[in-house]
Design an enzyme around this catalytic site. Sequence first.
Site, short mmCIF file in Angstrom:
data_model
loop_
_atom_site.label_atom_id
_atom_site.label_comp_id
_atom_site.label_asym_id
_atom_site.label_seq_id
_atom_site.Cartn_x
_atom_site.Cartn_y
_atom_site.Cartn_z
N TYR A 1 -2.66 -14.57 6.50
CA TYR A 1 -2.13 -14.62 7.87
C TYR A 1 -2.07 -16.09 8.31
O TYR A 1 -3.08 -16.72 8.60
CB TYR A 1 -3.01 -13.83 8.82
CG TYR A 1 -3.08 -12.35 8.53
CD1 TYR A 1 -2.16 -11.73 7.69
CD2 TYR A 1 -4.06 -11.56 9.10
CE1 TYR A 1 -2.23 -10.37 7.42
CE2 TYR A 1 -4.14 -10.21 8.85
CZ TYR A 1 -3.23 -9.61 8.01
OH TYR A 1 -3.30 -8.27 7.74
N HIS B 1 -6.39 -6.63 -0.49
CA HIS B 1 -5.26 -6.45 0.44
C HIS B 1 -4.21 -5.49 -0.11
O HIS B 1 -3.58 -4.75 0.64
CB HIS B 1 -4.64 -7.81 0.73
CG HIS B 1 -3.94 -7.89 2.04
ND1 HIS B 1 -3.71 -9.08 2.70
CD2 HIS B 1 -3.42 -6.94 2.84
CE1 HIS B 1 -3.09 -8.86 3.84
NE2 HIS B 1 -2.88 -7.56 3.94
N SER C 1 -1.06 -1.31 12.36
CA SER C 1 0.20 -1.00 13.04
C SER C 1 0.18 0.40 13.66
O SER C 1 1.13 1.19 13.50
CB SER C 1 1.39 -1.14 12.09
OG SER C 1 1.49 -2.45 11.59
N GLY D 1 4.52 -2.15 17.61
CA GLY D 1 4.94 -2.29 19.00
C GLY D 1 6.04 -1.36 19.43
O GLY D 1 6.32 -1.22 20.63
#
Length: 333
Positions: free
Chosen positions: A56, A130, A209, A214
């Site tokens: 990130y 990950h 998420s 969003g």
Amino acid sequence: MKYRKLGKTDVRLSAIGLGCMGMSAAYGNSDEKENMATLYRALEIGVNFWDTADVYGNGANEELLSKVLLEKRNDIFIATKFGFRLRKNRGSVFAGGESYVDCSPGYVRQAVEASLKRLKIETIDLYYAHRIDPLIPIEETIGAMADLVKEGKVRYLGLSECSAETLRKAYAVHPIATVESEYSLLTRDVENDILPLTKELGVTFVPFSPLARGLMTNTVNVDALGDDDFRKQLPRYKGAHWDNNRNLATEFAVLAESRNMTPAQLALAWILAKSENIIPIPGTKRIKYLEENAKAADMHLSPGDVACIESLLKKFPNVGDRYNESEFKFVNK
């Protein structure tokens, strides 16, 4: 804030965690002062479970969090991840970089030392692979990660976007505390195998998420997204899929308002109601949304509420894939 147990441990984590990726990557520019204020506010309202990763911002997110960890280490349960690498160390995994997965034992050790240095801590609370390396048996990866636990560099182990088969193999080598995968009203494949298996094994399931990047908040204007916003590349934000999802989000917002909730709170309450072993980590870089999300931990849905949500989803089936083919190649199915 309400709390839930981490796997089979006595560790208590906030029922709503904090995804920190957007403070440094994927969703356009951010303001460091605002990021820091959001992180400190998270602690004030009891959000103690923070999620980051070495990719990130190519390490920038871990460095950002280290500024709070230096002062508030005992108040934060920090999770970070390793595995993604960039060929020739160019670009990022979100834009312009040719990425691949390396979970070899040698790289496990290299990656953890780099994360510890950036985070400025001696022990990582939760360390994830990950993604699953297709070239390395999961038993070898977990064996190397287990060595880090023995050495005190890591407390607990996790896997991200793994299959049920991979989780069983990994768990046979060393206890797995968490599995992190995308899960939301629009992404529900984990309900088939992974979510039931985490319940069986006593593993915490961590949805990333959980607001569909969003989309389910009914606040996203795709035309206003910057060119450096990762979402512009995804099928759900294009063409007929976007038309479908914009209409879905609009009607979902009406449903949420009728329950005295925001759309984000209704979406998170739906996830929390699925199982006590679930801790979603909605990402934000703003105090307003942090506080809004956190309040979802205190909200409850009736069977009738759930039925209304399911009925609404059936009206808008053309949601589109969550990833492009290039991203799906990293998902262990």
